[in-house]
Design a protein around this motif. Structure first.
Motif, mmCIF file in Angstrom:
data_model
loop_
_atom_site.group_PDB
_atom_site.id
_atom_site.type_symbol
_atom_site.label_atom_id
_atom_site.label_comp_id
_atom_site.label_asym_id
_atom_site.label_seq_id
_atom_site.Cartn_x
_atom_site.Cartn_y
_atom_site.Cartn_z
ATOM 1 N N LYS A 78 0.921 -1.297 -0.078
ATOM 2 C CA LYS A 78 -0.161 -0.406 0.137
ATOM 3 C C LYS A 78 0.551 0.936 0.209
ATOM 4 N N VAL A 82 1.080 -0.435 -5.301
ATOM 5 C CA VAL A 82 1.052 -1.035 -6.188
ATOM 6 C C VAL A 82 0.369 -2.248 -6.005
ATOM 7 N N SER A 83 -0.046 -3.281 -7.404
ATOM 8 C CA SER A 83 -1.037 -4.254 -6.481
ATOM 9 C C SER A 83 -1.017 -4.925 -5.155
ATOM 10 N N LYS A 84 -2.687 -4.553 -4.401
ATOM 11 C CA LYS A 84 -2.222 -5.411 -3.444
ATOM 12 C C LYS A 84 -2.400 -7.223 -3.592
ATOM 13 N N LEU A 85 -2.183 -7.746 -4.648
ATOM 14 C CA LEU A 85 -2.044 -9.352 -4.584
ATOM 15 C C LEU A 85 -0.255 -9.349 -5.064
ATOM 16 N N GLU A 86 0.755 -7.779 -5.152
ATOM 17 C CA GLU A 86 1.952 -8.017 -5.287
ATOM 18 C C GLU A 86 2.539 -8.813 -3.655
ATOM 19 N N ASP A 185 -10.496 -8.770 -7.884
ATOM 20 C CA ASP A 185 -9.524 -8.065 -8.499
ATOM 21 C C ASP A 185 -8.492 -8.761 -9.307
#
Length: 325
Positions: A78, A82-86, A185
């Motif tokens: 956060k 960047v993406s929450k999945l990374e 997502d």
């Protein structure tokens, strides 16, 4: 490499403690909640500061000042936007340090850069993309349970084992997001392997790698993440590809083991299938633990995982997921 961590910094001055409290209130517009002698705020979670906890407690009457500390549960992705999945990668650590410092000095100028905070807990993780996420999780649930671990929180779509120092959490990311009421997502086909290292485990890591301190910067290394993930994966899942029971038995019969050994390890394969887990089969086995474990090794030596694929799935074989990482 890293998903989440909990860090802390000792506060030595009551004046500084009060300044931090007041600045948090001013920045967020919300007073930290008081819970059993500590003050907690989630008002900066959008910045990646999931929880900020201020502790101010009397430890011993002989000491003039209370024990004072600021603790942060951090979501580094956060903060990096960047993406929450990374997951946090080693080459992102320097940028993370800079961004953290630019935010933390808004709370108080005396607070250090990220790498100098103490590491209380760190969650190492890896993402694996596969169309067989649900099948792998079901097979993982039939794996082994390391001594001292409990499996009191098994949910659909996850393998969850824990003890006082480590939590092993292998799960379907899409399922986890839906379970928590979030949008998928892009989490479809995403299998996450996560090892949550609590305080006693971070102490062990410090000793193993001969760190001069428990500063977080020592723990943000890709090799440490890999080693922890590999170690616990081997403890629970282990080596060997997955086959149906009949195919695994065929491979054993065509091996160079003696007939007596073949019969014993086929018995173990059948027991694991019947009891739907390695550790339950061990408990019920006609063989003692030492012999049972030896037969497991002999099965794995053939490139076969002792856990077998149910025929009803219509799948003959699945590669050991970690062999492709």
């Amino acid at each position: 490499m890293v998903h989440t961590f909990m860090i802390s910094h000792r506060i030595l001055s009551p004046k500084v403690f009060n300044e931090i409290y007041k600045e948090l209130e001013e920045i967020t517009g919300v007073k930290p909640r008081k819970i059993k002698g500590i003050y907690v705020t989630e008002a900066l979670k959008d910045k990646g500061f999931t929880h900020i906890i201020l502790t101010n407690k009397k430890i011993d009457s002989k000491y003039k000042y209370n024990f004072m500390q600021i603790t942060i549960i951090m979501n580094p992705l956060k903060l990096l936007e960047v993406s929450k999945l990374e997951l946090l990668k080693e080459d992102q650590v320097e940028e993370l340090n800079d961004r953290f410092y630019s935010e933390i000095i808004k709370i108080h100028h005396s607070l250090p850069r990220l790498e100098y905070w103490g590491a209380n807990r760190i969650d190492y993780a890896i993402n694996i993309n596969t169309p067989y996420v649900k099948e792998y999780i079901r097979l993982f649930q039939r794996g082994d349970k390391p001594k001292g671990f409990k499996d009191t929180k098994q949910l659909d779509g996850s393998l969850y084992l824990s003890n006082d120092s480590v939590t092993i959490n292998f799960y379907d990311k899409e399922n986890e997001r839906l379970w928590n009421g979030f949008n998928k997502d892009g989490a479809k086909n995403l299998l996450r392997l996560e090892i949550q290292c609590k305080t006693s485990k971070t102490n062990t890591i410090k000793t193993k790698y001969d760190f001069d301190s428990k500063h977080l910067g020592n723990y943000l290394r890709a090799n440490i993440s890999r080693n922890q993930l590999q170690y616990y994966y081997d403890k629970v899942i282990g080596q060997g590809d997955y086959y149906t029971l009949s195919e695994a038995i065929r491979i054993v019969k065509e091996s160079k083991y003696t007939l007596a050994t073949k019969n014993k390890i086929i018995t173990v394969l059948k027991d694991v299938s019947i009891h739907r887990s390695i550790w339950k089969a061990r408990e019920k086995s006609q063989y003692n633990s030492s012999c049972f474990n030896r037969y497991l090794k002999q099965i794995r030596a053939l490139g076969v995982n002792p856990v077998t694929i149910p025929n009803r799935w219509g799948i003959k074989t699945l590669k050991n997921i970690y062999s492709n990482v």
